[in-house]
Motif scaffolding. Sequence first.
Motif, PDB file in Angstrom:
ATOM      1  N   GLU A 145       0.563  -1.371  -0.002  1.00 40.34           N
ATOM      2  CA  GLU A 145      -0.102  -0.195  -0.019  1.00 40.34           C
ATOM      3  C   GLU A 145       0.882   1.150   0.024  1.00 40.34           C
ATOM      4  O   GLU A 145       0.485   2.283  -0.378  1.00 40.34           O
TER       5      GLU A 145
ATOM      6  N   SER B 137      -8.736   2.543  -0.292  1.00 38.79           N
ATOM      7  CA  SER B 137      -8.044   2.245  -1.104  1.00 38.79           C
ATOM      8  C   SER B 137      -8.434   1.848  -2.568  1.00 38.79           C
ATOM      9  O   SER B 137      -9.692   1.595  -2.479  1.00 38.79           O
ATOM     10  N   ARG B 138      -7.833   1.703  -3.414  1.00 39.82           N
ATOM     11  CA  ARG B 138      -8.091   1.328  -4.788  1.00 39.82           C
ATOM     12  C   ARG B 138      -8.938  -0.114  -4.576  1.00 39.82           C
ATOM     13  O   ARG B 138      -9.598  -0.595  -5.189  1.00 39.82           O
ATOM     14  N   GLU B 139      -8.151  -0.965  -3.654  1.00 40.40           N
ATOM     15  CA  GLU B 139      -8.640  -2.543  -3.560  1.00 40.40           C
ATOM     16  C   GLU B 139      -9.716  -2.314  -2.361  1.00 40.40           C
ATOM     17  O   GLU B 139     -10.254  -3.616  -2.372  1.00 40.40           O
TER      18      GLU B 139
ATOM     19  N   ASN C   5      -2.004   6.884  -2.012  1.00 36.19           N
ATOM     20  CA  ASN C   5      -2.855   7.241  -3.256  1.00 36.19           C
ATOM     21  C   ASN C   5      -3.975   6.531  -3.350  1.00 36.19           C
ATOM     22  O   ASN C   5      -4.478   5.758  -4.044  1.00 36.19           O
ATOM     23  N   PRO C   6      -4.855   6.727  -2.393  1.00 34.05           N
ATOM     24  CA  PRO C   6      -6.236   6.161  -2.137  1.00 34.05           C
ATOM     25  C   PRO C   6      -7.261   6.718  -3.283  1.00 34.05           C
ATOM     26  O   PRO C   6      -7.082   7.623  -3.533  1.00 34.05           O
ATOM     27  N   ARG C   7      -8.162   5.807  -3.323  1.00 38.82           N
ATOM     28  CA  ARG C   7      -9.415   6.230  -4.144  1.00 38.82           C
ATOM     29  C   ARG C   7     -10.135   7.449  -3.598  1.00 38.82           C
ATOM     30  O   ARG C   7     -10.696   8.277  -4.336  1.00 38.82           O
TER      31      ARG C   7
ATOM     32  N   ASN D  26     -12.450  10.125  -6.022  1.00 38.17           N
ATOM     33  CA  ASN D  26     -11.934   9.176  -7.032  1.00 38.17           C
ATOM     34  C   ASN D  26     -10.885   9.597  -7.591  1.00 38.17           C
ATOM     35  O   ASN D  26     -10.325   9.820  -8.893  1.00 38.17           O
ATOM     36  N   PHE D  27      -9.845   9.636  -6.783  1.00 38.54           N
ATOM     37  CA  PHE D  27      -8.069   9.678  -7.091  1.00 38.54           C
ATOM     38  C   PHE D  27      -7.875  11.233  -7.296  1.00 38.54           C
ATOM     39  O   PHE D  27      -6.658  11.437  -7.396  1.00 38.54           O
TER      40      PHE D  27
END
Length: 306
Positions: free
Chosen positions: A30, A222-224, A256-258, A182-183
């Motif tokens: 991460e 996060s993205r995940e 760099n989270p969503r 959204n980033f």
Amino acid sequence: MLKTSYLLAVTFAFSACVSQKSKKLQSVTELKDKTGWTTDTLRKDVIWYKFNAVTDGEFANQNVNVISFNPKLKMGKMLLDYKKEKDSLSVFASRISGALAGINATYFIEKKDSADYMHLRLKGIDIQNVKVPKSSIYWWKHQGMFTFNNEGTDFAIHFSSEDFGKIKSENIMTGAPMLIDNFKPVGLTFADTAGVNLKKLHYEHYLKHQGIRHPRTAIAVSREGNLLLVTVDGRNKKALGMSAKELTAFLSRYFNPRSAMNIDGGGSTMMWVKGEPHNGIVNYPTDNKKFDHYGQRMVETVLFIK
């Protein structure tokens, strides 16, 4: 036969080595930049990241704790607890069976001059509805909203709706400001204080409240789909604190989270980890005006991983 056994042993040893390396790498993937960080695995699905840097060009003299929870491993859940009478974070923890780590949550609900600036829904019941008009000094306090399922395993952070009645999520907790959407690092421009005389502004004015350095608490997804619980210490030369802009840049650089949202900070900023000294408080709460672990504030809402 001996040759075959030898090859099998070597293969097994190699596979075990690769497996161990994979597990180790998994715990730090991460982090986009590992400089200044130490990592502790509380449980396979819960990672504790600790940042302390003295010489970093951008984030020198900052002390940050991040708890990352991976719900996809199906080992635990997130819990939002609310208590009108207020308690310290460590007392909340003592009442939550299986609590592993937690932080304070959103701005106060029970407050005479501003009780209607937040929205809080738990298990389908709206405990507090937003009522302040856009002309109120508190208009910005519910800019973002954190939604999650009753199981505490699916999370999202978005800009708040104009009509919370249209939001179907079983659980809603508002906060502000939005840091990342959204980033997109929207928090970089939320409180631009250039050319503003902050001394003339009310403490709750968004420019003064978010444009200068304070202890901060934030949440991110996060993205995940992992949930990040974040505390930034402040009001001390060893931990300067951050503005909303700086916190946005920090989270973007390292995780760099969503999406990400600031929640209640200042004297409310607290993080608890099971089994740690000082009643489990691992950051430096400031309500006692000392740089130690004993300045907990009485709060109403908390987020825990259990």
